[in-house]
Design an enzyme around this catalytic site. Structure first.
Site, PDB file in Angstrom:
ATOM      1  N   GLU A  81     -60.111  28.119  93.631  1.00 43.53           N
ATOM      2  CA  GLU A  81     -59.786  28.335  92.414  1.00 43.53           C
ATOM      3  C   GLU A  81     -60.784  28.251  91.718  1.00 43.53           C
ATOM      4  O   GLU A  81     -60.973  29.389  90.748  1.00 43.53           O
ATOM      5  CB  GLU A  81     -59.071  27.316  92.019  1.00 43.53           C
ATOM      6  CG  GLU A  81     -57.787  27.276  90.946  1.00 43.53           C
ATOM      7  CD  GLU A  81     -57.553  26.308  90.585  1.00 43.53           C
ATOM      8  OE1 GLU A  81     -57.455  24.566  92.058  1.00 43.53           O
ATOM      9  OE2 GLU A  81     -56.727  25.602  89.623  1.00 43.53           O
ATOM     10  N   ASP A  82     -62.134  27.948  92.300  1.00 48.17           N
ATOM     11  CA  ASP A  82     -63.064  28.188  90.930  1.00 48.17           C
ATOM     12  C   ASP A  82     -63.884  28.979  91.105  1.00 48.17           C
ATOM     13  O   ASP A  82     -64.839  29.585  90.395  1.00 48.17           O
ATOM     14  CB  ASP A  82     -63.279  27.055  90.829  1.00 48.17           C
ATOM     15  CG  ASP A  82     -63.285  25.240  90.665  1.00 48.17           C
ATOM     16  OD1 ASP A  82     -62.330  26.005  89.907  1.00 48.17           O
ATOM     17  OD2 ASP A  82     -63.218  24.554  90.567  1.00 48.17           O
TER      18      ASP A  82
END
Ligand code: MN
Length: 739
Positions: A81-82
């Protein structure tokens, strides 16, 4: 990597080695290195390098005794996600295998939830959804570890964020941990929640506890000594555990039961673990021998387990100086259930699982949490859970993160209506996970469903009624049609009736249909035919309910037109209805004999009272013409046919026979004006003349020709009809036969 990260990493690997489990250190190290590289340059709000978070989560995961792949997934849980620009699930699968990628994917999908100010039922849905959407229970375990670390480090966050996260943890994650039997983790989460949500109350209780504990150290040691000696004397093998109630459980007790701290008796508890159920009761007897018990505080959860399978004996007794304390007595089996009792909830819910099955599940979860590797199936428990509880429910997200529970198979339309009928009614499309989908698509658990609405929407489509799965959606769609679309409903209802009528009526006029429907509707409590059409149109009544009654009505009325009021007809189109007893033959005597096969010529349609003549056809009997029929005039001049013409006349009494009807053709010349055709129809209807066919054509610029085929008794009847028609305003002429 920064120095502190290296230090934390070293400690982590020490911990792995000290765990005594068979961790794949190389794999875990490479996961840590990869995660550290990906998170390079990212920092937490506290200023620490970001990698310190996944590393801490992995530590908690190791503390729970989860396996190598879970530890790797914990280290990598925020990367996809990051750091989407640097890695992907495919990349993680290539490096660490399918299972790690699968766990990371599951963790990535558990999106930020929105639980503030939601009622309990809604939050229960969220918890169920979290369980249902994680295909592997380890995903939930790691997620809980992730949440625990976030809660531990929540103090640095700004207040609104802190409050939201604490509430979410309190409402969703702590109960989830409880359900999974992770009591220790649950308790820490709860205490952290209270410390953020009510720091003053938290401090107050904690200082009470410390104060009281400080005062009670002697007391506690004294009690433990007394109990130990007594059990030894009686040869009962035992383990003693002293325990202070958690801040949260005291807080909740004080808050819910409105008690002062001094009224909380059981802030201190002594736990005695023995080998058998019998020893539990023996130990209880000994405790009651030694101390005075508090009336009403003895609970036998062994003979009557709590709904969550918890079993133990509880009693509160008065110790030295009159200080009360609670004693819990249980076997090791019961102790494991108390710690890892995850099966409790669905045993309670389904209420029909055998004890063996429950024990098997408990055993499995105990092993999963306590030991590494060996034979275990991480999906067994979750699958059981899903089949038991969730098989008929789908949990989907709104774009804001709200969870909506829908019956399995529900479509995006159902979803829209479950949010609000206004959303459903203005729906023009839907997206699932950002992609436009057909509106009959059924979303799956975990999908994010977005409804596209437009103020220009013309409202739901009637087709939706057969697409939706929930009665809620169906009811709301119907009520929309009922309210908004009476005119359309009536058209739709009429079309449905027409389709039905076509199954058994050759044709009928609109007015006949309206009369039938009105008559049937009246018996069903409808005010008018339009009310019936409207209700049928929005689906408020089924055709099945009407069909039989319509048919009865049809049989009763329209099949006997000469005895009933014939209907006024409009004439947008040709409609033919053939009453049963319109005669096309018979009533004729040929050459002095009656009963020979005759039929009436279609060219002139003779009526009783007309002068007639017969013509012997080849193979079709005798055709009866009017004497003044043009065909007769032409035919008689042809010598070839001379012998085939025969004398014929009407049977005596035919003209007076009310029952027999004959076809007659009429041409009406009218001025072209609005409603003239209707006026002609009405006039015929008023005379109870059955209209068999009507056809209009233009004649010149402002005249119209109406060709009628009607049922008629005889020439007299015919003349009365003609004079009635001639009286209509705008009728120029009426002529027998077709022009
Ligand atoms: Mn995280």
């Amino acid at each position: 990597m920064s120095e502190e990260t290296i230090r934390q990493g070293d400690q982590f690997f020490e911990m792995l080695k000290a765990s005594g489990r068979n961790y794949d250190i190389e794999k875990i190290r490479s996961a840590l290195d990869y995660a550290a590289t990906l998170h390079e340059g990212q920092f937490r709000v506290s200023g620490e390098p970001y990698i310190s978070h996944p590393l801490s989560v992995a530590e908690i995961v190791v503390g729970l005794g989860l396996d190598t792949n879970s530890v790797c997934a914990a280290l990598l849980h925020d990367t996809v996600e990051d750091c989407a620009d640097k890695t992907s699930l495919t990349e993680i699968e290539a490096r660490f295998g399918k299972e790690v990628a699968y766990l990371v994917d599951g963790l990535t999908k558990l999106v930020q939830l929105n639980v503030e100010d939601k009622e309990e039922a809604h939050i229960e849905n969220i918890r169920k959804m979290l369980l249902a959407m994680s295909k592997d229970v380890r995903v939930i375990f790691i997620k809980l570890c992730d949440r625990l670390h976030n809660m531990r480090t929540l103090a640095v966050k700004a207040d609104p964020k802190r409050r939201a996260t604490a509430l979410e943890t309190m409402h969703v994650y702590a109960p989830l941990a409880h359900r999974l039997g992770m009591q220790k983790l649950k308790q820490e989460l709860e205490n952290l929640c209270i410390s953020y949500l009510d720091p003053i109350g938290y401090e107050e209780i904690q200082s009470y506890i410390e104060e009281k504990y400080g005062e009670s150290v002697d007391f506690i040691e004294n009690i433990q000594g007394m109990v130990s000696r007594k059990l030894e004397e009686n040869h009962i093998p035992f383990t003693l555990k002293g325990r202070i109630k958690s801040v949260y459980s005291i807080y909740r007790k004080m808050f819910n039961q409105n008690k002062s701290f001094d009224q909380i008796y059981d802030f201190y508890a002594l736990r005695i673990i023995v080998d058998s159920e019998l020893e539990c009761y023996t130990a209880l007897g000994l405790i009651h021998e030694m101390f005075k018990s508090v009336p009403g505080r003895f609970k036998d959860y062994i003979s009557t387990p709590k709904p969550n399978l918890y079993r133990s004996l509880h009693t509160t007794v008065i110790g030295r100086d009159g200080i009360p304390f609670e004693v819990q007595i249980r076997t090791w089996d019961m102790h494991h259930v108390a710690e890892y009792g995850i099966a409790a909830h669905w045993k309670y819910k389904s209420g029909e699982k055998s004890k063996e099955e429950i024990d098997k599940k408990l055993e499995w979860i105990s092993r999963l949490v306590e030991t590494e590797g060996e034979t275990r199936d991480p999906d067994e428990f979750l699958n059981a859970l899903k089949t038991d509880i969730f098989h008929d429910e789908t949990f989907v997200f709104t774009p804001k993160g709200d969870v909506i529970a829908l019956p399995q198979g529900s479509t995006v339309i159902d979803f829209a209506y479950s949010i609000h009928s206004g959303v459903g009614n203005s729906m023009v499309g839907a997206k699932i996970n950002g992609m436009i989908v057909p509106i009959d698509r059924a979303p799956e658990t975990g999908d994010i469903v977005e409804i596209l609405t437009s103020s220009a929407s013309k409202g739901p489509s009637r087709d939706w009624l057969s697409i939706v799965k929930t009665s809620e959606a169906r009811t709301k769609i119907r009520s929309w049609f009922k309210k908004e679309k009476r005119a359309d409903n009536i058209i739709a209802g009429k079309a449905m009736i027409d389709t039905e009528l076509k199954k058994w009526v050759r044709a009928c006029t609109e007015n006949q249909r309206n009369e039938m429907v009105a008559a049937v509707g009246k018996r069903l409590g409808f005010m008018s035919a339009d009310d019936v059409y409207n209700t049928l149109g929005y689906g408020g009544i089924s055709m099945g309910k009407l069909s039989g009654k319509l048919r009865d009505e049809y049989e009763r009325t329209l099949t006997q037109p000469e005895q009933e009021t014939a209907e006024p007809l409009t004439a947008e189109q040709i409609k033919t209805v053939k009453p049963k007893n319109v005669r096309t033959s018979g009533g004729i005597v040929v050459d002095g004999e009656s009963g020979c096969q005759v039929k009436f010529a279609r060219c002139c349609n003779p009526l009783p009272g007309d002068d007639v003549i017969g013509f012997i056809t080849k193979g079709f009997g005798i055709s009866i013409h009017k004497c003044d029929c043009p065909n007769v005039k032409n035919g008689r001049s042809n010598p070839e046919y001379a012998e085939r013409w025969v004398e014929a006349h009407w049977e005596s009494g035919t003209a007076a026979n009310d029952q027999a009807m004959y076809e007659a053709q009429i041409t009406v010349y009218v001025q072209d004006r609005m409603g003239i055709v209707a006026d002609v129809s009405v006039a015929l209807s008023e005379m109870k003349v059955f209209l068999l066919q009507i056809n209009t054509s233009a004649s010149g610029s402002d005249n119209t020709i109406i060709n009628l085929k009607i049922s008629c008794k005889n020439v007299e009847h015919y003349h009365s009809i003609v004079s009635r028609l001639k009286a209509i305003n705008g009728v120029l002429d009426v002529v027998r036969g077709f022009s």
